[in-house]
Design an enzyme around this catalytic site. Structure first.
Site, short mmCIF file in Angstrom:
data_model
loop_
_atom_site.label_atom_id
_atom_site.label_comp_id
_atom_site.label_asym_id
_atom_site.label_seq_id
_atom_site.Cartn_x
_atom_site.Cartn_y
_atom_site.Cartn_z
N LYS A 482 0.84 -1.20 0.00
CA LYS A 482 0.00 0.00 0.00
C LYS A 482 0.87 1.25 0.00
CE LYS A 482 -0.45 -0.16 5.05
NZ LYS A 482 -1.38 -0.22 6.18
N TYR A 708 16.62 31.05 3.74
CA TYR A 708 15.47 31.92 3.99
C TYR A 708 15.37 32.32 5.47
CZ TYR A 708 13.44 30.94 -0.62
OH TYR A 708 13.20 30.86 -1.96
#
Length: 814
Positions: A482, A708
């Site tokens: 999955k 940043y």
């Protein structure tokens, strides 16, 4: 090999039914990867876990007409049978005869770690010095070693074979069939150590291989190894190697900016080395020692070391443009490696395939005979197109039956644009190094990012087999694929697992199962969370739903009736045992059994989930869950009147609660090499490696900021490396600013500044010889996947499933 059936029977004391004059040159052991039927016999290997006889029909369907088996199967007509008492003993007897009647010099490699690396390095160094045969892949077991020895032919002058053991008393059998003239003992570590009472017992078992060796080369840094070999084999030529000066061969100089210097009995050999970790240098010292014993000149040794391919030694499967799969095997080319590549090709079920093949260089044999044999092998694969590169092989293009094109060199093939026309095929690139056909990979691959996720398929198989070794032979296994197989690629992983006969696959939603069915996966697939709108799709694609409530049961049965399905449709009943997520509770079982008896449904399995099998402190709760499951599933079986498959154990459950394995277990993170149990973790192999490269290195002045928001500022002149991976690739923003480190040249470099969308920055002040283009490990060994998950304050599952689809997946088979 070149024996008649009669000769094989005489060598092994076997019985023949059929044509005794047939010639056997190859023995196939796996019906799925038979690459040639000419002069090939199929051996049905029976072990305590499996019977190869159930694959006889598949081998016959492929065109095999000689079967080696412990039993005759008279329902198959026009088959010649070699009937043996024990299939494994037969292989060992035949290979012993074959080896002892060959005239080659032999090298036998055993140890805990480094066997395959040294075998491949030796082969890379020696194949053009002597006609050389080697173990394919990691064929070193009671079955693998005999199959390797049977590859020896009259042209071979040198044989390099791995010998591996995992239990006491195994080496005696292997030494009986293979007694190398040169014995090499690599590092002794923890691999398989759990099966021995002590390290001393493990060493004693390993060194039995050298009973009849003339020269024994061993890692003398291990004092117990040194003591035991000197005591047991004092009459032989012994050469110890390692880091200690007491060894005859040792690392004399290992400084960061200069060449490595190895002292061989007082003679210095100097060579450059990019990788300077202890394991690599120890292996390089062993390599030099064997090359010297084989009287290779120092100048040539250094040249060969410089040409050593990065230790990949593997076939690389890459997602290509236009729905192609590209198999890259562009290091070297001889008949043996061509056969290995063709076997690997047969593990894929794409109906169309193409081949790029170059001249075979450095082989002193008759060209006509050589390329006749090559063309026979290739023609049996029924390629759609064959592209031949090189003057020599092009002369024999008429021998190839496919649509065949010839080119002087790789550049001419690239300029022809033929490869860009191929769609939905598997393309094998197989060539000698001088032709540089790896350039074709760069053209054909879909994603060309420097950031890649490498998935080692053989490691997955190892981890599955380790978990299977804890189970009864009849216990089935479901593999959970999955969430795109935990981010690794659901189709690629499922196809590999199907090839290796996994019993069930588990997906979360119907769409995941539909994708696998559309791509040719036929293994039973359980949908663990079937949504109401997907029921018709589940039926259409032969998927099997989890049923966890009466509402779901009624709705799904309505869909079955509407579909016109006229058999009992297989379903899987989920029982609630304490996790309180989904499932039928104990007081609902009477109603459930009555409802099921009135419907055209078959309970294929009943199961539950353990909430805390990986938490030792919750053992009492887990035992309560197991007790509830046993009670409720037994009651439902009694009410149903038949016995569905029962399963409750997940990966950690398999290792911690083995006595509760019932009829099937489910493996997920365990097959990816992760376990909360440190002792189990040692037995598993790392599957996933997340890698990138350094884009740029900058010197940032004292007090300047990086990234940043100016979250990180330097406090001295700092060397900063920028790498092209960020939160869009699955790296969470909660790390960075010196939370978490990545591996650069075996050194952990801290992450600095905020994680950007496509980039992050590292402080590489303390990384020796660092330069732009160097590889960076996000996770694998240093840091490990678990360590990286700890940085991110999460679990390994979330790390893997978060990796972006834009990161190129590469599938590796050793």
């Amino acid at each position: 090999m070149n024996y008649t059936v009669q000769q094989i029977a005489e060598i092994t004391n076997a019985q023949v039914i059929g044509d005794k004059s047939l010639v056997v040159k190859n023995i196939a052991y796996d019906s799925r990867i038979i690459y040639s039927i000419k002069n090939t016999a199929f051996i049905a290997i029976n072990t305590h876990k499996n019977s190869g006889e159930k694959f006889i029909e598949a081998a016959i369907d492929r065109g095999i007409n000689i079967i080696i088996s412990e039993h005759e199967h008279p329902q198959f007509e026009n088959i010649t049978w070699i009937i043996v008492k024990n299939s494994v003993d037969f292989l060992q007897q035949l290979s012993k005869h074959h080896f002892e009647n060959s005239h080659l010099r032999s090298i036998g490699i055993t140890g805990s770690n480094g066997k395959t690396i040294l075998k491949e390095w030796l082969y890379q160094c020696l194949w053009n010095e002597f006609p050389t045969v080697k173990s394919p892949k990691s064929f070193n077991s009671q079955i693998g070693l005999p199959l390797s020895l049977l590859q020896i032919n009259d042209s071979h002058e040198l044989g390099i074979f791995e010998v591996g053991i995992s239990h006491p008393d195994e080496m005696e059998k292997l030494e009986n069939i293979f007694h190398p003239q040169i014995g090499l003992l690599t590092h002794i570590g923890t691999a398989h150590a759990a099966n021995f009472s002590s390290e001393e017992e493990l060493i004693d078992e390993k060194i039995k291989l050298f009973k009849d060796s003339e020269v024994i080369i061993y890692n003398g840094d291990h004092s117990l190894v040194d003591e035991k070999i000197k005591k047991l084999y004092a009459d032989k030529k012994l050469i110890s190697y390692g880091f200690k000066n007491e060894n005859q061969v040792f690392i004399k100089k290992n400084t960061k900016d200069e060449n490595i210097i190895v002292d061989y009995f007082g003679e210095e050999i100097s060579f450059p080395a990019h990788q300077r970790d202890e394991s690599t240098l120890t292996n390089a010292t062993a390599l030099i020692t064997i090359l010297k014993v084989l009287q290779v000149e120092n100048k040539k040794i250094v040249e060969k070391i410089n040409l050593l391919k990065a230790v990949e030694m593997r076939l690389e499967a890459i997602e290509g443009i236009k729905d192609n799969i590209v198999i890259n095997d562009s290091f070297n080319l001889d008949l043996d490696s061509l056969k290995t590549a063709l076997q690997f090709l047969n593990e894929y079920n794409k109906p169309k395939k193409s081949l790029v093949l170059t001249d075979i260089v450095g082989v002193s044999t008759n060209s006509q005979e050589l390329y006749e044999e090559v063309s026979e092998l290739v023609n049996e694969q029924h390629f759609d197109s064959v592209f031949l590169i090189g003057d020599e092989i092009s002369k024999y293009s008429e021998l190839f039956k496919s649509k065949t094109y010839t080119f002087i060199d790789t550049k001419e093939l690239i300029e022809s644009k033929h490869l860009s026309e191929i769609e939905n095929q598997i393309i094998l690139l197989k060539g000698a190094r001088k032709f540089e056909i790896e350039k074709l990979k760069d053209i054909l691959e879909l994603r060309k990012h420097d950031t890649v996720l490498e998935i080692n398929l053989n490691a997955i198989l190892h981890n599955i087999n380790y978990h299977k070794s804890l189970l009864k032979p009849q216990t089935k296994m479901m593999a959970m694929v999955k969430a795109n197989a935990y981010g690794l690629g659901s189709y690629e992983i499922s196809e590999f697992l199907q090839h290796h006969h996994i019993d069930y696959l588990g997906v979360a939603f119907a769409d995941e199962g539909v994708e696998l069915r559309k791509k040719g996966i036929t293994t039973p697939i359980v949908v663990m969370n079937p949504e109401q709108h997907s029921y018709q799709t589940i039926i259409e694609y032969n998927l099997e739903p989890e049923i966890y409530s009466f509402r779901v049961l009624e709705l799904f049965y309505e869909a079955v009736q509407k579909s016109g399905y006229d058999k009992k449709y297989p379903i899987h009943i989920k029982l609630e045992t304490g996790m309180h997520r989904l499932g039928f509770k104990g007081f609902e079982l009477d109603q459930l059994s009555e409802t099921l008896s009135s419907k055209n449904l078959k309970v294929q399995s009943m199961f539950s989930h353990l909430s805390s099998s990986d938490v030792p402190e919750e053992k009492a709760f887990t035992l309560d869950q197991l007790k509830t499951f046993d009670k409720n599933s037994s009651y439902l079986i009694e009410k149903l009147g038949y016995s569905p498959i029962r399963h409750i154990l997940n990966s950690s459950g398999i290792t911690s609660y083995t006595d509760h394995q019932y009829d099937m277990v489910r493996i997920g993170i365990g097959m990816l090499g992760e376990s909360p149990n440190p002792q189990i973790q040692k037995q598993l192999q790392s599957v996933v490696s997340f890698k990138t490269v350094i884009s740029q290195i900058s010197m940032v002045e004292d007090g300047e900021s990086v990234g940043y928001s100016r979250r990180f500022k330097t406090d001295h002149l700092t060397k900063i490396a920028t790498i092209p991976v960020g939160y869009a690739d699955g790296i969470p923003r909660l790390i960075g600013n010196q939370v978490g480190s990545l591996g650069v040249s075996k050194t952990l470099a801290p992450i600095v500044g905020n994680i950007c969308m496509d980039m992050m920055m590292l402080n590489v002040d303390h990384v020796p010889n660092v330069k732009e283009g160097d590889m960076v490990t996000v996770f694998n060994a240093k840091p490990s996947l678990k360590e990286f998950a700890d940085y991110c304050k999460t679990i390994t599952y979330e790390v893997l499933t978060s990796i972006s689809p834009r990161v190129k997946r590469i599938y590796i088979k050793d």
